[in-house]
Design a protein around this motif. Structure first.
Motif, PDB file in Angstrom:
ATOM      1  N   GLY A 328     -12.390 -25.262  41.697  1.00 17.96           N
ATOM      2  CA  GLY A 328     -12.139 -26.407  40.846  1.00 17.96           C
ATOM      3  C   GLY A 328     -13.328 -27.338  40.752  1.00 17.96           C
ATOM      4  O   GLY A 328     -14.484 -26.930  40.949  1.00 17.96           O
ATOM      5  N   ARG A 329     -13.043 -28.594  40.472  1.00 21.69           N
ATOM      6  CA  ARG A 329     -14.098 -29.590  40.301  1.00 21.69           C
ATOM      7  C   ARG A 329     -14.896 -29.768  41.591  1.00 21.69           C
ATOM      8  O   ARG A 329     -14.330 -29.772  42.695  1.00 21.69           O
ATOM      9  CB  ARG A 329     -13.480 -30.920  39.868  1.00 21.69           C
ATOM     10  CG  ARG A 329     -14.515 -31.987  39.542  1.00 21.69           C
ATOM     11  CD  ARG A 329     -13.890 -33.204  38.917  1.00 21.69           C
ATOM     12  NE  ARG A 329     -12.835 -33.770  39.746  1.00 21.69           N
ATOM     13  CZ  ARG A 329     -12.150 -34.858  39.436  1.00 21.69           C
ATOM     14  NH1 ARG A 329     -12.385 -35.481  38.293  1.00 21.69           N
ATOM     15  NH2 ARG A 329     -11.210 -35.310  40.244  1.00 21.69           N
ATOM     16  N   TYR A 330     -16.204 -29.893  41.443  1.00 19.39           N
ATOM     17  CA  TYR A 330     -17.145 -30.088  42.549  1.00 19.39           C
ATOM     18  C   TYR A 330     -17.143 -28.911  43.533  1.00 19.39           C
ATOM     19  O   TYR A 330     -17.568 -29.044  44.686  1.00 19.39           O
ATOM     20  CB  TYR A 330     -16.855 -31.375  43.312  1.00 19.39           C
ATOM     21  CG  TYR A 330     -16.801 -32.606  42.449  1.00 19.39           C
ATOM     22  CD1 TYR A 330     -17.663 -32.752  41.360  1.00 19.39           C
ATOM     23  CD2 TYR A 330     -15.888 -33.622  42.700  1.00 19.39           C
ATOM     24  CE1 TYR A 330     -17.618 -33.878  40.555  1.00 19.39           C
ATOM     25  CE2 TYR A 330     -15.846 -34.760  41.900  1.00 19.39           C
ATOM     26  CZ  TYR A 330     -16.712 -34.874  40.826  1.00 19.39           C
ATOM     27  OH  TYR A 330     -16.661 -36.001  40.020  1.00 19.39           O
ATOM     28  N   GLY A 331     -16.639 -27.738  43.107  1.00 14.49           N
ATOM     29  CA  GLY A 331     -16.655 -26.556  43.949  1.00 14.49           C
ATOM     30  C   GLY A 331     -15.502 -26.447  44.918  1.00 14.49           C
ATOM     31  O   GLY A 331     -15.486 -25.549  45.776  1.00 14.49           O
ATOM     32  N   ASP A 332     -14.510 -27.339  44.843  1.00 17.05           N
ATOM     33  CA  ASP A 332     -13.352 -27.275  45.736  1.00 17.05           C
ATOM     34  C   ASP A 332     -12.470 -26.079  45.371  1.00 17.05           C
ATOM     35  O   ASP A 332     -12.198 -25.832  44.189  1.00 17.05           O
ATOM     36  CB  ASP A 332     -12.531 -28.567  45.639  1.00 17.05           C
ATOM     37  CG  ASP A 332     -13.311 -29.776  46.129  1.00 17.05           C
ATOM     38  OD1 ASP A 332     -14.235 -29.579  46.937  1.00 17.05           O
ATOM     39  OD2 ASP A 332     -13.002 -30.907  45.695  1.00 17.05           O
ATOM     40  N   HIS A 333     -11.997 -25.371  46.373  1.00 16.38           N
ATOM     41  CA  HIS A 333     -11.131 -24.217  46.151  1.00 16.38           C
ATOM     42  C   HIS A 333      -9.666 -24.661  46.087  1.00 16.38           C
ATOM     43  O   HIS A 333      -9.259 -25.615  46.746  1.00 16.38           O
ATOM     44  CB  HIS A 333     -11.310 -23.192  47.257  1.00 16.38           C
ATOM     45  CG  HIS A 333     -12.624 -22.480  47.211  1.00 16.38           C
ATOM     46  ND1 HIS A 333     -12.804 -21.208  47.705  1.00 16.38           N
ATOM     47  CD2 HIS A 333     -13.833 -22.853  46.719  1.00 16.38           C
ATOM     48  CE1 HIS A 333     -14.055 -20.838  47.529  1.00 16.38           C
ATOM     49  NE2 HIS A 333     -14.703 -21.821  46.944  1.00 16.38           N
ATOM     50  N   PHE A 334      -8.891 -23.948  45.284  1.00 17.63           N
ATOM     51  CA  PHE A 334      -7.449 -24.198  45.212  1.00 17.63           C
ATOM     52  C   PHE A 334      -6.757 -22.886  44.868  1.00 17.63           C
ATOM     53  O   PHE A 334      -7.389 -21.924  44.419  1.00 17.63           O
ATOM     54  CB  PHE A 334      -7.122 -25.275  44.169  1.00 17.63           C
ATOM     55  CG  PHE A 334      -7.362 -24.833  42.738  1.00 17.63           C
ATOM     56  CD1 PHE A 334      -6.312 -24.356  41.962  1.00 17.63           C
ATOM     57  CD2 PHE A 334      -8.632 -24.902  42.164  1.00 17.63           C
ATOM     58  CE1 PHE A 334      -6.520 -23.949  40.656  1.00 17.63           C
ATOM     59  CE2 PHE A 334      -8.851 -24.504  40.854  1.00 17.63           C
ATOM     60  CZ  PHE A 334      -7.793 -24.025  40.100  1.00 17.63           C
ATOM     61  N   THR A 335      -5.457 -22.843  45.074  1.00 16.38           N
ATOM     62  CA  THR A 335      -4.666 -21.650  44.772  1.00 16.38           C
ATOM     63  C   THR A 335      -4.069 -21.780  43.381  1.00 16.38           C
ATOM     64  O   THR A 335      -3.214 -22.636  43.139  1.00 16.38           O
ATOM     65  CB  THR A 335      -3.542 -21.461  45.799  1.00 16.38           C
ATOM     66  OG1 THR A 335      -4.119 -21.350  47.114  1.00 16.38           O
ATOM     67  CG2 THR A 335      -2.736 -20.205  45.493  1.00 16.38           C
TER      68      THR A 335
END
Length: 480
Positions: A328-335
């Motif tokens: 996601g935004r700024y390289g954050d991971h999410f499911t």
């Protein structure tokens, strides 16, 4: 390199009938005037039905037309321009009460009429905007069929002409310019332009003769080191004498018009490009709209989504939802959540299908007739119903309704610093990539669209993409 404009030429050219002027503009203005008049009459009748006063029917139509003229709603720069045209109409609607107040204090002194005029601004705009939208869509359809387009001459180097031609062709013909030929500043590269299907009709010194011979109505000058101020000035004089539009293509492409402003400095007009507005405060309205609308859609679609989940479970073994790590935004991971459209062992079979990858020019993996897709999954993909669970991601704040395609972690590892700009905003459930062809797009084009969205983001752009998403889903282009 000189372009002579003599007095004799000026006299001769002015004696030529105005054959090049775009006839559709005159017709379009007449139709718009009639449509605005009818919108004002409809608004006046609405006010009469509510308050029972007829005077507003006599005053509102001419005042509405005057307001539209004052806000340049019939100028050439606004005709068929979409959001710019709508913004001018809305500004006119906002100014109408002020104009009505002036008329009241100076002439009528009728409080009832003032009240009716102020109240009529909303229905007048409500009637005028859909009509303008319908007229704009009709004009775009005519452009797509090659009608009412402006015969255009490109002037400049071959590589710039090729880039502009590619941008015009990406629009699928839905634009005003009909390129009739190119006057090259580097004629030694003429073969490359001819391969693109464009005739090379001369050099820069031949502009005057070419404009007359081809009946050109628009001259587009492309960036070239040899085009200094004196050369451009003489070109503009030639265009003025021939009564044709003179357009300068900027060096930097994919910049939306609202980001461009002219700042005169000591008589020199400098072009200012506003930086992308991605601050948390500017995007707060988007965050509120995303989460509230996604929550409302989840409530409205709860039963259909439960039914889809049941059908997925009955169609093949495995869970109803497919969970996958995305960035996601700024390289954050999410499911990320989707309805499962493939067999449970689909990831294990990917290596065997690598030779069928439709996007071999980039990082994406797409197979048009993927054997891993289930029967129900094929329908869900074509209809985009498989993406409905991503509304949960939007409510949680991981995604947005509109944004770039959510990438996989291994894709992001291969990103160049330029492509990583995609991560400055949240990924979207829909976006420019979806309304422009989805999986049919080559990698470079998908990146260009995403970077263009990041740089040119605005709430109005989001609304336009949301409105285009419905027709894109119905067409199903690139959905596989």
């Amino acid at each position: 390199m000189t372009i002579e404009v003599t007095h004799e030429q000026l006299v001769v050219e002015r004696s030529i009938p105005d054959a090049r002027r775009r006839r559709w503009e005159r017709k379009y203005r007449i139709v718009l005037l009639a449509a605005d008049g009818l919108a004002a009459v409809a608004a006046a009748l609405t006010i009469h039905a509510v308050y029972g006063r007829w005077t507003v029917a006599l005053v509102l139509p001419p005042m509405w037309i005057v307001t539209m003229v004052a806000h340049r709603c019939y100028d050439r720069g606004a005709l068929g321009r979409g959001s710019e045209e709508y913004v001018r109409v809305l500004r006119g609607a906002v100014a109408l009460p002020a104009l009505a107040a002036c008329v009241h204090w100076l002439f009528t002194h009728d409080w009832g009429l003032l009240h009716d005029m102020i109240t009529a601004a909303v229905p007048a705009a409500a009637f005028a905007l859909p009509v303008r939208y319908a007229l704009r869509r009709r004009l775009y359809r005519r452009w797509a069929r090659g009608r009412d387009r402006s015969t255009t001459l490109l002037v400049g180097p071959s590589h710039s002409a090729a880039e502009l031609l590619a941008a015009l062709r990406r629009a699928g013909g839905v634009h005003e310019l009909q390129v009739a030929g190119v006057c090259l500043s580097d004629p030694e590269n003429a073969a490359g332009i001819r391969e693109l299907g464009l005739p090379v009709v001369g050099g820069v010194g031949d502009i005057d003769d070419v404009v007359r011979a081809l009946g050109v109505s628009t001259v587009v000058v492309l960036p070239a080191p040899e085009f200094d101020a004196s050369v451009l000035r003489r070109m503009s004089w030639t265009a003025a004498v021939q009564d044709v539009d003179f357009l300068l293509a900027p060096v930097l492409a994919d910049v939306s018009a609202p980001r461009l402003t002219v700042r005169p400095v000591n008589g020199v007009p400098l072009l200012r490009i506003q930086a992308p507005n991605l601050s948390p405060m500017s995007r707060l309205p988007k965050e509120l709209l995303d989460r509230s609308l996604a929550a409302a859609l989840l409530l409205f679609l709860a039963l259909p989504m439960l039914l889809i989940a049941l059908i997925v479970r009955l169609d093949s073994s495995g869970p109803a939802l497919f969970r996958q790590q995305r960035v996601g935004r700024y390289g954050d991971h999410f499911t990320m959540l989707k309805f499962r459209t493939m067999r449970p062992d689909s990831e294990d079979l990917r290596a065997e299908l690598e030779h069928l990858n439709q996007n071999s020019d980039g990082l994406l993996f797409k197979v048009r007739e993927d054997p891993r897709v289930t029967r129900v999954g094929s329908f869900l993909r074509r209809s985009s119903l498989d993406e409905l669970p991503q509304l949960i991601n939007v409510v949680k704040g991981h995604m947005s309704l509109v944004g770039p395609r959510p990438p996989l972690p291994d894709e992001v590892e291969e990103y160049t610093p330029e492509v990583k700009r995609r991560l400055l905003v949240k990924p979207g459930l829909t976006g420019l990539w979806q309304v422009s062809g989805r999986s049919d797009l080559p990698w470079d084009e998908a990146v260009r669209l995403d970077l263009g969205y990041v740089d040119n983001w605005s709430m109005s752009l989001d609304l336009v993409i949301l409105m285009r998403t419905g027709s894109a889903v119905v067409r199903g282009t690139g959905a596989y």
